[in-house]
Design a protein around this motif. Structure first.
Motif, PDB file in Angstrom:
ATOM      1  N   GLU A 180      33.155  30.784  33.237  1.00  0.00           N
ATOM      2  CA  GLU A 180      34.473  30.943  33.856  1.00  0.00           C
ATOM      3  C   GLU A 180      35.505  31.300  32.804  1.00  0.00           C
ATOM      4  O   GLU A 180      36.390  32.119  33.033  1.00  0.00           O
ATOM      5  CB  GLU A 180      34.900  29.636  34.527  1.00  0.00           C
ATOM      6  CG  GLU A 180      34.470  29.524  35.966  1.00  0.00           C
ATOM      7  CD  GLU A 180      34.942  28.241  36.599  1.00  0.00           C
ATOM      8  OE1 GLU A 180      34.144  27.287  36.637  1.00  0.00           O
ATOM      9  OE2 GLU A 180      36.099  28.202  37.012  1.00  0.00           O
ATOM     10  N   LYS A 226      37.279  34.167  43.258  1.00  0.00           N
ATOM     11  CA  LYS A 226      37.347  32.965  42.435  1.00  0.00           C
ATOM     12  C   LYS A 226      38.540  32.129  42.869  1.00  0.00           C
ATOM     13  O   LYS A 226      39.218  32.465  43.840  1.00  0.00           O
ATOM     14  CB  LYS A 226      37.463  33.365  40.971  1.00  0.00           C
ATOM     15  CG  LYS A 226      38.594  34.348  40.719  1.00  0.00           C
ATOM     16  CD  LYS A 226      38.470  34.920  39.320  1.00  0.00           C
ATOM     17  CE  LYS A 226      39.553  35.811  38.842  1.00  0.00           C
ATOM     18  NZ  LYS A 226      40.634  36.273  39.558  1.00  0.00           N
ATOM     19  N   GLN A 286      31.971  35.305  41.818  1.00  0.00           N
ATOM     20  CA  GLN A 286      32.863  35.673  40.713  1.00  0.00           C
ATOM     21  C   GLN A 286      32.696  37.141  40.356  1.00  0.00           C
ATOM     22  O   GLN A 286      33.671  37.853  40.143  1.00  0.00           O
ATOM     23  CB  GLN A 286      32.544  34.801  39.508  1.00  0.00           C
ATOM     24  CG  GLN A 286      33.434  35.093  38.313  1.00  0.00           C
ATOM     25  CD  GLN A 286      33.099  34.159  37.161  1.00  0.00           C
ATOM     26  OE1 GLN A 286      33.616  33.062  37.049  1.00  0.00           O
ATOM     27  NE2 GLN A 286      32.199  34.624  36.297  1.00  0.00           N
TER      28      GLN A 286
END
Lengths: 74, 668
Positions: free
Chosen positions: B242, A33, A28
């Motif tokens: 994330e 991603k 990432q």
């Protein structure tokens, strides 16, 4: 669905769930991603790492990591 | 006196910029993880304020994965500083801005330098810096660190920034509530700082969470963290890290769409064309070996040795004579004369003659690093290294270890896996360092004068092969590990900046010269002393000196290896101090004995076979004290330090024995 990765092919990252947490974070950080488009540049011989290009940047990744990622075709 | 923190992604030309903005040296490598030590420089400016610029390891985010990258977060949290200077690569804006946004959140005055702005323009990337600067509310300076263009502007305006940016990324309702709640738990914390700390803590930043513990109840904080992380996961369907990454990505995309235009995109770059050859399936490794061989030829046969010979002639001739005359003029005693001429000039001089080779070698390895080729080498060699339990990054440690084992071991910090890191550190001493060169050069000069480069090359190859074999052995037994990973960023090839190259070379070579001036100088005096005093009192025969007695006691062990004289035993003993001192000791012993020709003596006392056996032994037998100390420091373990010493001694002895005894059967 993973398919045989060949030099020069373009693929998309579809699924990262099988990848280790630390590896996922490292990827990432480098801009890889879900949904990232990747071009395979070259594959080292004897089972060696793979050179790929993401967003204009070159990364080298070992095959076992590569295989844990689910790839899709562009 | 103000302090500025220089922070940015790896490979952004940060250290080149650091060199341009300060008057101090730094070690520059065009590869992630090489710049691992914190560097402080004095900013070049008209005022005499001694404002500081601190260079940090390159990081992609404030919540990093490896231990030394935590230095950045810890610094931002705990130390006082006046401003942040964020280095951003103009060709990689999207990736770089993630870090920028996180630093902005820390709410301290901040400025940005856009490096590689010339490369960006060539790639058709047009950045409206005024607009971007307005949006982010920070001053932006486009620069080309390589040439220095734009750096004057940075220096002139750097410390004028006093206000922090108020730019905020929208993280949604859940995070806003979390910040509100945190305010109640950490009452004394400044509101602006609180927001960024909340975000970082929710983003799994352990350092920040520890910091919060100073301002709030531990139990309450844990509850807060668990609750809101769970909320984020359920509300948005992704993990907190994330989620934050996605929010920032969105904000960045918005910024870029308004401030950046991409006019043309080249599909196949210069770098790609070179890589097609250098990382070719079949050509990759052979090309690398060829490259290494060329380096050795330049360092020795073609350039290094001729220069070294000139230097030696200078020291033996004019320097020696002048010193002698001065001493006689001053009426110095024979004691002093012997100390200066036979001890210091012979001893330290014997090391200084190798400066040409050392500097050439350091220059060439710096060239490899700065150009970006080093990363390709790592890629090409990774498979071979993986098979023995190491990592492509271990290779960098080893290449640096060829210069000096100490930084080679320190660079191993960039290896994420603990066991791989330990293994690499234990094996770096097998890399033939620059200090061992004088020993080889001495012997090959006498016995293998027509094949100097090849024989010395064989020492390096031997070291590498032993390292690979031992890696396999150790990783299957003592340092057993479970799987690891290898992700490497390959920077574009760059023409190394001459200034950086020079500073890099000088930085490494300086260590060598400094050692000569201090360590070796002191050792020389002591050795001279021990050789000149003995049962005959001062000035008696060297054969009766204290050192000789000690030597004769140890020497028998070395007889089966082909070099069982007391002189060798003593020299090897001193070699533990610093490997070069082996030659220093030889020089002193034979100088005192009155013979000028060290070469003739060696020819008489050794054969080609015993010379080779000796070279192998000095390669392996024991790391120097500096290396031993570094192993202890980096592994935090006396056990591994002793293990390194033990296996080296054993391996060195066994190998030398084999070479000499088996060799005798064939050569007779």
């Amino acid at each position: 669905m993973s398919f045989k990765l060949k030099s020069g092919c373009k693929c998309v990252v579809c699924d990262l769930s099988c990848v280790d947490k630390i590896v996922k974070l490292s990827l990432q950080e480098l801009g890889v991603k879900l949904g990232s488009e990747v071009i395979i540049k070259s594959i080292a011989p004897f089972g060696g790492p793979v050179l790929l290009s993401v967003n204009g940047q070159r990364l080298a990744l070992r095959r076992d990591t590569l295989n844990k990622i689910e790839w899709g075709q562009v | 006196m103000k302090t500025v923190a220089l922070i940015g992604n790896p490979n952004t030309g940060k250290t080149s910029l650091f060199n341009r903005l300060t008057a101090s040296y730094a070690y520059v490598g065009n590869w992630s993880g090489v710049t691992v030590e914190k560097k402080v420089g004095v900013i070049k400016s008209a005022q005499v304020n001694k404002d500081q610029l601190i260079d940090f390891p390159g990081v992609y985010t404030l919540n990093p994965l490896s231990s030394e990258e935590k230095i950045v977060t810890k610094f931002l949290l705990n130390e006082t500083y006046d401003q942040c200077l964020n280095v951003v690569d103009a060709t990689m804006l999207e990736k770089n801005l993630h870090l920028t946004l996180q630093i902005i959140e820390f709410n301290k005055p901040m400025a940005m330098t856009l490096t590689m702005s010339d490369v960006a323009r060539k790639q058709g990337i047009i950045i409206d810096t005024t607009k971007l600067s307005k949006k982010l509310q920070i001053p932006i300076f486009p620069v080309v660190a390589r040439t220095g263009k734009g750096c004057e502007d940075v220096i002139a305006n750097l410390l004028e920034t006093n206000i922090a940016s108020c730019y905020e990324v929208d993280y949604g309702g859940v995070v806003d509530k979390a910040v509100g709640d945190l305010k109640k738990i950490c009452v004394n914390l400044d509101t602006h700082k609180l927001r960024s700390l909340a975000i970082q803590a929710l983003d799994d930043n352990r350092e920040v969470f520890k910091y919060l513990g100073k301002y709030g109840e531990k139990a309450e904080l844990v509850n807060w963290l668990d609750y809101y992380q769970a909320q984020i996961t359920t509300t948005y369907n992704v993990s907190p890290s994330e989620y934050f990454y996605n929010c920032r990505s969105y904000a960045i995309k918005e910024l870029l769409s308004e401030c950046v235009q991409v006019v043309a995109k080249k599909v196949r770059t210069f770098t790609d064309r070179i890589d097609a050859v250098l990382t070719h399936k079949l050509l990759g490794i052979p090309l690398f070996l060829l490259c290494m061989y060329l380096i050795f030829f330049l360092t020795f046969d073609w350039l290094g040795t001729p220069l070294s010979d000139l230097l030696a002639a200078f020291l033996d001739g004019p320097v020696n004579h002048v010193a002698e005359m001065v001493l006689i003029k001053l009426g110095a005693s024979s004691f002093i004369m012997s100390l200066v001429l036979d001890g210091i000039i012979a001893g330290v001089g014997g090391i200084l003659v190798f400066i040409p080779q050392i500097f050439i070698l350091f220059f060439l390895t710096s060239l490899l690093e700065d150009s970006g080729y080093m990363a390709r080498v790592s890629y090409v060699m990774d498979r071979s290294l993986e098979k023995v339990g190491l990592n492509g990054k271990s290779f960098i440690s080893m290449i640096i270890g060829f210069g000096c084992n100490v930084p080679g071991i320190m660079v191993a910090r960039s290896i994420d896996d603990r066991k791989e890191r330990l293994l690499t550190m234990l094996l770096v001493p097998l890399m033939s360092c620059a200090a061992r060169l004088p020993v080889y050069a001495l012997f090959v000069g006498v016995f293998f004068s027509n094949h100097q480069a090849s024989v010395i090359f064989s020492m390096y190859v031997l070291g590498v092969m032993l390292a690979l074999i031992l890696a396999k052995v150790f990783s299957s037994t003592i340092v057993k590990k479970n799987g690891s990973f290898f992700i490497l960023e390959l920077p574009p090839y760059r023409m190394p900046q001459l200034l950086s190259l020079w500073r890099s070379t000088w930085g490494k070579g300086k260590g060598f010269v400094k050692r000569a001036g201090t360590f070796i100088f002191a050792g020389t005096v002591i050795i001279w002393f021990l050789l000149n005093f003995g049962s005959d009192g001062f000035g008696g025969s060297v054969n009766n000196s204290y050192f000789a007695y000690l030597g004769r006691f140890i020497a028998p062990i070395f007889k089966p290896l082909g070099f069982g004289t007391w002189e060798v035993a003593v020299a090897l003993l001193t070699g533990v101090l610093a490997k070069e001192v082996v030659v220093t000791t030889f020089n002193i012993i034979y100088h005192i004995q009155g013979n000028e020709g060290l070469v003739t003596i060696i020819q008489n006392q050794y054969t080609a076979l015993s010379a080779y056996s000796f070279m192998v032994f000095s390669l392996i037998y024991m790391p120097c004290v500096a290396t031993i100390a570094t192993i202890l420091k980096e592994t935090f373990s006396k056990k591994w330090m002793f293990f390194a010493i033990f296996y080296s001694l054993t391996l060195g002895y066994v190998l030398s024995l084999l070479i000499y005894q088996v060799g005798r059967i064939f050569i007779g």
